[in-house]
Design a protein around this motif. Structure first.
Motif, short mmCIF file in Angstrom:
data_model
loop_
_atom_site.label_atom_id
_atom_site.label_comp_id
_atom_site.label_asym_id
_atom_site.label_seq_id
_atom_site.Cartn_x
_atom_site.Cartn_y
_atom_site.Cartn_z
N ILE A 39 1.08 -1.19 0.05
CA ILE A 39 0.14 -0.15 -0.03
C ILE A 39 0.85 1.22 0.04
N LYS A 40 2.04 1.07 0.08
CA LYS A 40 3.19 2.04 0.21
C LYS A 40 2.96 3.29 -0.94
N ASN A 41 2.74 2.71 -2.02
CA ASN A 41 2.60 3.43 -3.21
C ASN A 41 1.39 4.24 -3.44
N ASP A 42 0.23 3.37 -2.84
CA ASP A 42 -0.95 4.10 -2.95
C ASP A 42 -1.32 5.31 -2.09
N ILE A 43 -0.60 5.23 -0.91
CA ILE A 43 -0.62 5.97 0.03
C ILE A 43 0.32 7.36 -0.02
N ASP A 86 1.35 9.08 -2.51
CA ASP A 86 0.90 10.49 -3.32
C ASP A 86 -0.51 10.82 -2.77
N MET A 87 -0.69 10.24 -1.66
CA MET A 87 -2.17 10.74 -1.31
C MET A 87 -2.25 11.80 -0.10
N ASN A 88 -3.31 12.61 -0.31
CA ASN A 88 -3.49 13.41 0.73
C ASN A 88 -4.65 13.08 1.55
N LEU A 89 -4.40 13.58 2.90
CA LEU A 89 -5.59 12.98 3.77
C LEU A 89 -6.92 13.26 3.41
N ASN A 90 -7.06 14.44 2.60
CA ASN A 90 -8.21 14.77 2.18
C ASN A 90 -8.89 14.09 1.08
N ASP A 91 -7.96 13.09 0.50
CA ASP A 91 -8.37 12.45 -0.41
C ASP A 91 -9.25 11.27 0.11
N PHE A 92 -9.41 10.99 1.29
CA PHE A 92 -10.15 10.12 2.05
C PHE A 92 -11.63 10.71 2.25
N LYS A 93 -11.84 11.89 1.97
CA LYS A 93 -12.93 12.47 2.06
C LYS A 93 -13.75 12.96 0.84
N LYS A 94 -14.86 12.70 0.58
CA LYS A 94 -15.22 13.04 -0.53
C LYS A 94 -15.09 14.55 -1.18
N SER A 95 -15.01 15.33 -0.25
CA SER A 95 -14.83 16.63 -0.50
C SER A 95 -14.50 17.46 0.64
N GLY A 96 -13.88 18.60 0.49
CA GLY A 96 -13.88 19.59 1.41
C GLY A 96 -12.39 19.32 2.39
N ASP A 97 -12.29 19.95 3.46
CA ASP A 97 -10.96 19.78 4.27
C ASP A 97 -11.38 18.67 5.16
N PHE A 98 -10.43 18.16 5.71
CA PHE A 98 -10.12 16.92 6.39
C PHE A 98 -9.94 17.30 7.79
#
Ligand code: ADP
Ligand code: MG
Length: 748
Positions: free
Chosen positions: A230-234, A236-248
């Motif tokens: 999962i290293k590569n998946d995560i 490049d990810m921002n925490l906000n990507d886990f939310k459908k929209s808006g700040d996290f």
């Protein structure tokens, strides 16, 4: 077949032959082939390769050949064998009976090493042989062996310790065996290597087993994860990507707007590489396979949130993280867990190994909740104490004015109304006493009392809270002697026991309260040993129900604080521990008999105090009337309704009343008009200057003036004594007659 004797360059050839045959082999086949080649090359009668045990006491053969044929392995003690010399000298042992001078031919330093003559050595050697034949475990096996010539070669590990031997035995003295020396040396170096590698593997296995045992013997769940996928998946990810929209914002994360699928898809790739046995029992799974396939469906929403946070921490190269969350087990029961994950330093870049330690903290949570609950109770207690005080202040004028009114009225029905007001006020005041008891503001007051009266009062209080399906019987004992006790505590005790009995009979039944006396003599104490119990007369109070009963295994626990079998919110588990405390405080003891499905009886024994019995007779005296003279009363109280109603009573008797609404005024007034004041009624709790402070100023000037303290809180009798002579106390709300009583104590 290769024959060393008929070869132009025999040693070189035989070594070449050996190498050709064994280089592909390892382990058992390696040693078997090696033994075979040695056997063929030397034409010896017996050849074996043996492994020296860890504590160097015995040798186990890895391979054995007899006259060129493979035989079965055996084991023998080193102590009684020729190998003893090999281990001792760490050198090749060569015994050639055709050439008596050739022992230890290898190094030619025999004399330096041994410091003994050939004859001496020969003696020693023969002794070994004899011992060997007589004592060895393999004696029988060697029985028919004739040992003429012997070659023993040590096998070394890289630390130069002897870890094995090659033994070659000739039954007939055919030739000079010294010619095999080089051959045997070379073979032994191969065998040493192989044996050491076997030992290393064995050691590895042993260590592995040790850690496996440790891993599986702990009572916490340990998981090993491989998160490299999962290293590569995560990355490049921002925490906000886990939310459908808006700040996290993790704390306020609304799961409905949370991209659960995304998280699941990532977690799914994490491989569980190991779990310990306890994990299965903690999560109630049968097998590791079941666990790894089903665990994803058991994650709680809260857990998923926290995993997202963990992802982010991993990304920022955090080595470990602790959090608490909840999990389901396979039976869908919720477990409160603490999770600690840790990433070993060598794995920090690859995420190949993550160690997760999961602890079941459900019990801990439960205790925490109970602690919070009892803190709450404490707070409620304090609140109750405060409220009770104010409440008593409010009750004072109600009682007083009602009593005044009662005297004014002539109509019988009107007087009845007033009586109703008075009895309601009395009940309210009793309730306040209960609150005070609960908040422990009130000190326990031991007076001589009749237990049946206490029971009767308790039953009146209980009437409303007991279902019609339950009958409550009280069997009084006419001859009941009084005991020294605190009526509020005893009342509470009875309430607790009766309510427990009620709870044990959801379908109705009968509660029987019985009182009697019993003499506990030394003899009966002998048979029923109880700590700190004096012989003598005791009150025996029993409360019996025909409810569900108590399981034998639980009987020891029921008096423990917080022990309850009732559902959360229903029971506190404090009732019986308070009962126990009350009984102990009264110098008594408690017993319980119970049978499942039949019912329960609690027996309470409280000592009957002889002094109390006689004192109680003296105490009966009729209420006094106000002394009739024109006395002047200084009334100090900050509560308007209280001083107004009290003043009203006093004025009606014909007294002059001077009212001060705070301590300073009272002191000032006293200083000015001291001579004209006959008695002071002094409220204890007042702002700025308390009643006690006022008292100490006044007492310095005047030792004789009587002071009646008044308060909504009860006062400790010891404290009252400390104030000295001419002091008494009246608790609000008081009846007119009580006030008259107190005043006539001093002014009659
Ligand atoms: P609580 O009533 O709040 O549960 P208690 O300390 O009063 O706490 O009682 C502890 C436990 O003892 C109860 O939960 C119940 O299991 C058991 N118990 C007490 N009295 C009885 C009784 N008369 N019959 C059956 N069980 C009882
Ligand atoms: Mg209870």
């Amino acid at each position: 077949m290769f024959d060393i004797n008929n070869n132009p360059c025999p040693i070189a050839k035989s070594i070449e032959f050996f190498w050709e045959n064994i280089r592909q082999l390892s382990g058992e086949s390696f040693f078997s082939k090696s033994t075979e080649i040695v056997s063929l090359t030397t034409k010896a009668n017996y050849v074996w390769i043996g492994d020296v045990s860890k504590n160097k006491d015995k040798i186990t053969t890895l391979s054995f050949f007899q006259n060129g044929v493979k035989g079965s392995n055996f084991e023998y003690l080193i102590k009684n064998s020729l190998c003893c010399i090999i281990l001792e000298k760490k050198d090749i042992l060569l015994v050639d009976s055709s050439n008596k001078n050739q022992y230890f031919v290898d190094s030619n330093k025999e004399n330096e090493i041994l410091n003994e003559t050939t004859e001496e050595y020969m003696d020693r050697f023969n002794n070994y042989i004899n011992d060997f034949n007589e004592n060895s475990k393999v004696n029988l096996f060697f029985e028919n062996w004739t040992i003429e010539n012997y070659i023993g070669v040590p096998l070394f590990n890289s630390k130069k310790e002897v870890i094995g031997v090659i033994v070659v035995i000739f039954s007939e003295n055919t030739e000079h065996i010294a010619k095999f020396k080089l051959f045997m040396e070379i073979i032994s170096s191969f065998c040493s290597q192989e044996l050491e590698s076997i030992e290393q593997k064995r050691e590895c296995k042993y260590q592995e087993q040790r850690f496996y045992d440790l891993f599986n013997s702990t009572q916490i769940s340990i998981w090993e994860l491989d998160a490299s996928n999962i290293k590569n998946d995560i990355k490049d990810m921002n925490l906000n990507d886990f939310k459908k929209s808006g700040d996290f914002n993790l704390e306020q994360l609304d799961l409905s707007s949370f991209n659960i699928d995304l998280v699941f898809n990532i977690i799914k790739k994490v491989k569980i590489t190991a779990i310990n046995n306890y994990t299965l029992s903690m999560f109630k799974f049968e097998s590791k396979k079941e666990f790894t396939t089903d665990i994803l469906s058991l994650l709680s929403d809260d857990f998923i949130k926290k995993i997202v946070l963990s992802f982010n921490l991993l990304k920022s190269k955090t080595f470990s993280h602790y959090f608490e969350s909840s999990f389901k087990n396979s039976l869908n029961e919720t477990l409160n867990v603490s999770i600690k994950w840790e990433i070993p330093i060598y794995s920090i870049d690859s995420w190949e190994r993550i160690i997760v330690v999961v602890q079941d903290i459900t019990d801990k949570k439960c205790y925490e909740l109970k602690a919070i609950q009892s803190e709450k109770m404490e707070a409620v207690g304090m609140l109750a104490g405060g409220v009770a005080h104010d409440f008593n202040n409010q009750l004072t004028p109600i009682v007083t004015f009602a009593e005044i009114l009662k005297e004014e009225l002539n109509e019988q029905y009107q007087i009845k109304y007033i009586d109703n007001i008075l009895s309601a006020a009395t009940r309210a005041s009793d309730l306040v006493d209960q609150l005070l008891m609960f908040s422990r503001k009130g000190e326990s007051i031991f007076v001589s009392l009749n237990i049946d009266d206490v029971i009767q009062e308790s039953i009146e209080l209980l009437e409303r809270s007991i279902d019609k399906k339950i009958t409550l019987k009280h069997e009084k004992n006419v001859l009941m002697a009084p005991i020294m006790g605190d009526s509020t505590m005893l009342q509470n005790m009875i309430l607790n026991l009766v309510i427990n009995a009620r709870d044990a009979m959801p379908n109705g039944g009968e509660i029987l309260i019985n009182t009697g006396t019993i003499t506990i003599d030394t003899l009966s104490l002998l048979f029923n040993i109880k700590d700190n119990i004096q012989s003598g007369d005791y009150l025996k109070l029993s409360i019996t129900d025909n409810g569900v009963g108590i399981d034998k295994t639980l009987l020891n626990n029921i008096f423990s604080p917080f022990f309850t079998t009732k559902e959360p919110g229903k029971g506190t588990g404090l009732g019986l521990s308070a009962v126990y405390g009350t009984v102990k405080k009264h110098g008594g003891f408690i017993n319980v008999e119970s049978e499942l499905g039949v019912g329960t009886t609690f027996y309470i024994f409280i000592p009957i105090n002889k002094v109390a019995s006689s004192k109680s007779l003296e105490q009966v005296s009729s209420p006094k009337k106000f002394p009739k003279q024109n006395y002047t009363v200084l009334l100090v109280d900050d509560e308007e309704l209280v001083y107004k109603s009290t003043a009203e009573i006093l004025k009606r008797v014909g007294y002059s009343v001077m009212i001060c609404t705070n301590g300073e005024d009272a002191v000032e007034y006293f200083e000015r008009y001291e001579a004209s004041i006959d008695i002071i009624i002094l409220d204890i709790i007042m702002p700025i200057m308390s009643g006690k402070e006022v008292f100490s100023v006044i007492r310095q000037k005047n030792q004789q003036i009587p002071v009646i303290f008044s308060s909504g809180y009860p006062i400790d009798s010891e404290e009252l004594l400390n104030f000295g002579e001419k002091v008494s106390f009246i608790q609000k709300p008081f009846k007119i007659s009580e006030l008259a009583d107190k005043i006539s104590e001093f002014l009659d």
